[in-house]
Design a protein around this motif. Structure first.
Motif, PDB file in Angstrom:
ATOM      1  N   VAL A  72       7.409   8.835  -6.206  1.00 54.80           N
ATOM      2  CA  VAL A  72       6.548   9.445  -4.321  1.00 54.80           C
ATOM      3  C   VAL A  72       8.392   9.226  -3.250  1.00 54.80           C
ATOM      4  CG1 VAL A  72       5.604   9.339  -2.637  1.00 54.80           C
ATOM      5  CG2 VAL A  72       4.374   9.273  -4.753  1.00 54.80           C
ATOM      6  N   ARG A  73       8.979  10.228  -2.759  1.00 57.65           N
ATOM      7  CA  ARG A  73       9.466  10.581  -1.823  1.00 57.65           C
ATOM      8  C   ARG A  73       8.942  10.722  -0.506  1.00 57.65           C
ATOM      9  NH1 ARG A  73      15.129   9.155  -2.376  1.00 57.65           N
ATOM     10  NH2 ARG A  73      15.395   9.444  -4.090  1.00 57.65           N
ATOM     11  N   GLY A  74       9.020   9.833   0.451  1.00 55.84           N
ATOM     12  CA  GLY A  74       8.751  10.565   1.700  1.00 55.84           C
ATOM     13  C   GLY A  74       8.847   9.617   2.935  1.00 55.84           C
ATOM     14  N   THR A  75       7.707   9.477   4.647  1.00 52.66           N
ATOM     15  CA  THR A  75       7.685   8.622   4.993  1.00 52.66           C
ATOM     16  C   THR A  75       6.750   8.372   5.795  1.00 52.66           C
ATOM     17  OG1 THR A  75      10.027   9.913   5.767  1.00 52.66           O
ATOM     18  CG2 THR A  75       8.885   8.276   7.329  1.00 52.66           C
ATOM     19  N   VAL A  76       6.859   7.253   5.691  1.00 51.21           N
ATOM     20  CA  VAL A  76       4.891   6.274   6.138  1.00 51.21           C
ATOM     21  C   VAL A  76       5.172   6.440   8.009  1.00 51.21           C
ATOM     22  CG1 VAL A  76       3.868   4.646   5.977  1.00 51.21           C
ATOM     23  CG2 VAL A  76       5.165   4.363   4.528  1.00 51.21           C
ATOM     24  N   THR A  77       3.816   7.055   7.928  1.00 59.95           N
ATOM     25  CA  THR A  77       3.784   7.576   9.463  1.00 59.95           C
ATOM     26  C   THR A  77       2.793   6.944   9.814  1.00 59.95           C
ATOM     27  OG1 THR A  77       2.442   9.404   8.516  1.00 59.95           O
ATOM     28  CG2 THR A  77       4.987   9.827   9.048  1.00 59.95           C
ATOM     29  N   ARG A  78       1.970   6.164   8.846  1.00 64.45           N
ATOM     30  CA  ARG A  78       0.455   5.486   9.889  1.00 64.45           C
ATOM     31  C   ARG A  78       0.032   4.530   8.436  1.00 64.45           C
ATOM     32  NH1 ARG A  78      -4.587   8.206  11.444  1.00 64.45           N
ATOM     33  NH2 ARG A  78      -4.552   9.466   9.550  1.00 64.45           N
ATOM     34  N   ALA A  79       0.102   3.432   8.709  1.00 65.36           N
ATOM     35  CA  ALA A  79       0.212   2.017   8.001  1.00 65.36           C
ATOM     36  C   ALA A  79      -1.652   1.074   7.693  1.00 65.36           C
ATOM     37  CB  ALA A  79       0.558   1.432   7.320  1.00 65.36           C
ATOM     38  N   THR A  80      -2.018   0.975   7.183  1.00 65.29           N
ATOM     39  CA  THR A  80      -3.448  -0.262   7.770  1.00 65.29           C
ATOM     40  C   THR A  80      -3.472  -1.069   6.753  1.00 65.29           C
ATOM     41  OG1 THR A  80      -5.296   1.095   5.229  1.00 65.29           O
ATOM     42  CG2 THR A  80      -5.097   2.008   7.472  1.00 65.29           C
ATOM     43  N   GLU A  81      -4.152  -2.104   7.195  1.00 62.88           N
ATOM     44  CA  GLU A  81      -3.725  -3.913   6.871  1.00 62.88           C
ATOM     45  C   GLU A  81      -4.469  -3.630   5.578  1.00 62.88           C
ATOM     46  OE1 GLU A  81      -6.133  -7.564   7.939  1.00 62.88           O
ATOM     47  OE2 GLU A  81      -5.856  -6.405   9.579  1.00 62.88           O
ATOM     48  N   VAL A  82      -3.811  -4.171   4.717  1.00 69.98           N
ATOM     49  CA  VAL A  82      -4.047  -5.006   3.438  1.00 69.98           C
ATOM     50  C   VAL A  82      -5.069  -5.952   3.464  1.00 69.98           C
ATOM     51  CG1 VAL A  82      -3.522  -5.898   1.310  1.00 69.98           C
ATOM     52  CG2 VAL A  82      -1.876  -3.710   2.783  1.00 69.98           C
ATOM     53  N   LYS A  83      -6.640  -6.109   2.832  1.00 68.27           N
ATOM     54  CA  LYS A  83      -7.451  -6.617   2.786  1.00 68.27           C
ATOM     55  C   LYS A  83      -7.738  -7.176   1.164  1.00 68.27           C
ATOM     56  CE  LYS A  83      -9.747  -3.996   6.302  1.00 68.27           C
ATOM     57  NZ  LYS A  83     -11.431  -3.608   6.854  1.00 68.27           N
ATOM     58  N   PRO A  84      -6.859  -7.905   1.341  1.00 68.69           N
ATOM     59  CA  PRO A  84      -7.390  -8.667  -0.437  1.00 68.69           C
ATOM     60  C   PRO A  84      -8.207  -9.777  -0.782  1.00 68.69           C
ATOM     61  CG  PRO A  84      -6.237 -10.179   1.443  1.00 68.69           C
ATOM     62  CD  PRO A  84      -6.423  -8.686   2.514  1.00 68.69           C
ATOM     63  N   ALA A  85      -8.670  -8.893  -2.064  1.00 73.15           N
ATOM     64  CA  ALA A  85      -9.886  -9.175  -2.083  1.00 73.15           C
ATOM     65  C   ALA A  85      -9.995 -10.646  -2.876  1.00 73.15           C
ATOM     66  CB  ALA A  85     -10.456  -8.240  -3.302  1.00 73.15           C
ATOM     67  N   MET A  86     -10.574 -11.180  -2.749  1.00 70.84           N
ATOM     68  CA  MET A  86     -11.069 -12.945  -3.239  1.00 70.84           C
ATOM     69  C   MET A  86     -11.484 -12.633  -5.133  1.00 70.84           C
ATOM     70  SD  MET A  86     -12.327 -16.239  -1.734  1.00 70.84           S
ATOM     71  CE  MET A  86     -12.888 -15.931  -0.763  1.00 70.84           C
ATOM     72  N   THR A  87     -10.945 -13.378  -6.265  1.00 75.93           N
ATOM     73  CA  THR A  87     -11.864 -13.648  -7.197  1.00 75.93           C
ATOM     74  C   THR A  87     -11.871 -14.924  -7.144  1.00 75.93           C
ATOM     75  OG1 THR A  87      -9.022 -14.006  -8.220  1.00 75.93           O
ATOM     76  CG2 THR A  87      -9.687 -11.641  -7.551  1.00 75.93           C
ATOM     77  N   VAL A  88     -11.228 -15.976  -6.905  1.00 82.05           N
ATOM     78  CA  VAL A  88     -11.636 -17.304  -7.344  1.00 82.05           C
ATOM     79  C   VAL A  88     -11.999 -18.294  -6.190  1.00 82.05           C
ATOM     80  CG1 VAL A  88     -11.620 -19.410  -8.539  1.00 82.05           C
ATOM     81  CG2 VAL A  88     -10.784 -17.216  -9.830  1.00 82.05           C
ATOM     82  N   ALA A  89     -13.441 -18.410  -5.554  1.00 77.07           N
ATOM     83  CA  ALA A  89     -13.279 -19.902  -4.321  1.00 77.07           C
ATOM     84  C   ALA A  89     -13.304 -20.828  -4.923  1.00 77.07           C
ATOM     85  CB  ALA A  89     -14.262 -19.240  -3.977  1.00 77.07           C
ATOM     86  N   THR A  90     -12.056 -21.829  -4.192  1.00 76.41           N
ATOM     87  CA  THR A  90     -11.617 -23.299  -4.624  1.00 76.41           C
ATOM     88  C   THR A  90     -12.115 -24.105  -3.716  1.00 76.41           C
ATOM     89  OG1 THR A  90     -10.169 -22.667  -5.762  1.00 76.41           O
ATOM     90  CG2 THR A  90     -10.227 -25.152  -4.949  1.00 76.41           C
ATOM     91  N   TYR A  91     -12.766 -25.299  -3.577  1.00 72.61           N
ATOM     92  CA  TYR A  91     -14.108 -25.343  -2.198  1.00 72.61           C
ATOM     93  C   TYR A  91     -13.537 -27.063  -3.205  1.00 72.61           C
ATOM     94  CZ  TYR A  91     -16.989 -22.145  -2.098  1.00 72.61           C
ATOM     95  OH  TYR A  91     -17.566 -20.269  -2.231  1.00 72.61           O
ATOM     96  N   THR A  92     -12.562 -27.926  -1.905  1.00 68.98           N
ATOM     97  CA  THR A  92     -13.122 -29.748  -2.567  1.00 68.98           C
ATOM     98  C   THR A  92     -13.453 -30.864  -0.935  1.00 68.98           C
ATOM     99  OG1 THR A  92     -10.513 -28.700  -2.372  1.00 68.98           O
ATOM    100  CG2 THR A  92     -11.294 -31.063  -2.172  1.00 68.98           C
TER     101      THR A  92
END
Length: 121
Positions: A72-92
């Motif tokens: 795709v070729r174009g111009t980004v005029t608006r973008a939202t924040e990326v919300k990553p999804a956690m797949t593994v929680a690590t606890y110490t």
């Protein structure tokens, strides 16, 4: 193309070495403290469009393109924040230092509140 990297992951390799040194040869690791498969895989993924494919405008993309890669070729005029999804929680654990891994399968999860290691039981 999906390529498995051979360089390894320093953090994972370092933890496995320390763990092996700190654990006795007859000691069995609690299954809740084993590395989940999601943390042991290491891949680099590259997508290369075919040389004959020309970039499209957003208006040119139609239903016949579903399931295919497009350029795709174009111009980004608006973008939202990326919300990553956690797949593994690590606890110490602050008391004994044990690491516990909790695979996350959905958007919501209940965090582990008590250390499951034998030292803290």
């Amino acid at each position: 193309a999906v390529v498995s990297t051979q360089s390894g992951h320093y953090g994972r390799d370092h933890r496995l070495t320390l763990e092996a040194n700190n654990r006795g040869s007859d000691e069995v690791r609690d299954p809740r403290n084993q590395y989940p498969p999601e943390l042991l895989r290491r891949f680099e993924v590259y997508f290369t469009p075919p040389e004959h494919q020309k970039p499209l405008s957003i208006r040119q993309i139609s239903a016949d393109r579903i399931g295919t890669l497009v350029t795709v070729r174009g111009t980004v005029t608006r973008a939202t924040e990326v919300k990553p999804a956690m797949t593994v929680a690590t606890y110490t654990c602050d008391q004994c230092g044990a690491e516990t891994y909790q695979p996350i399968t959905g958007i919501q999860f209940n965090p582990i509140e008590m250390c499951p290691s034998k030292e803290c039981q």
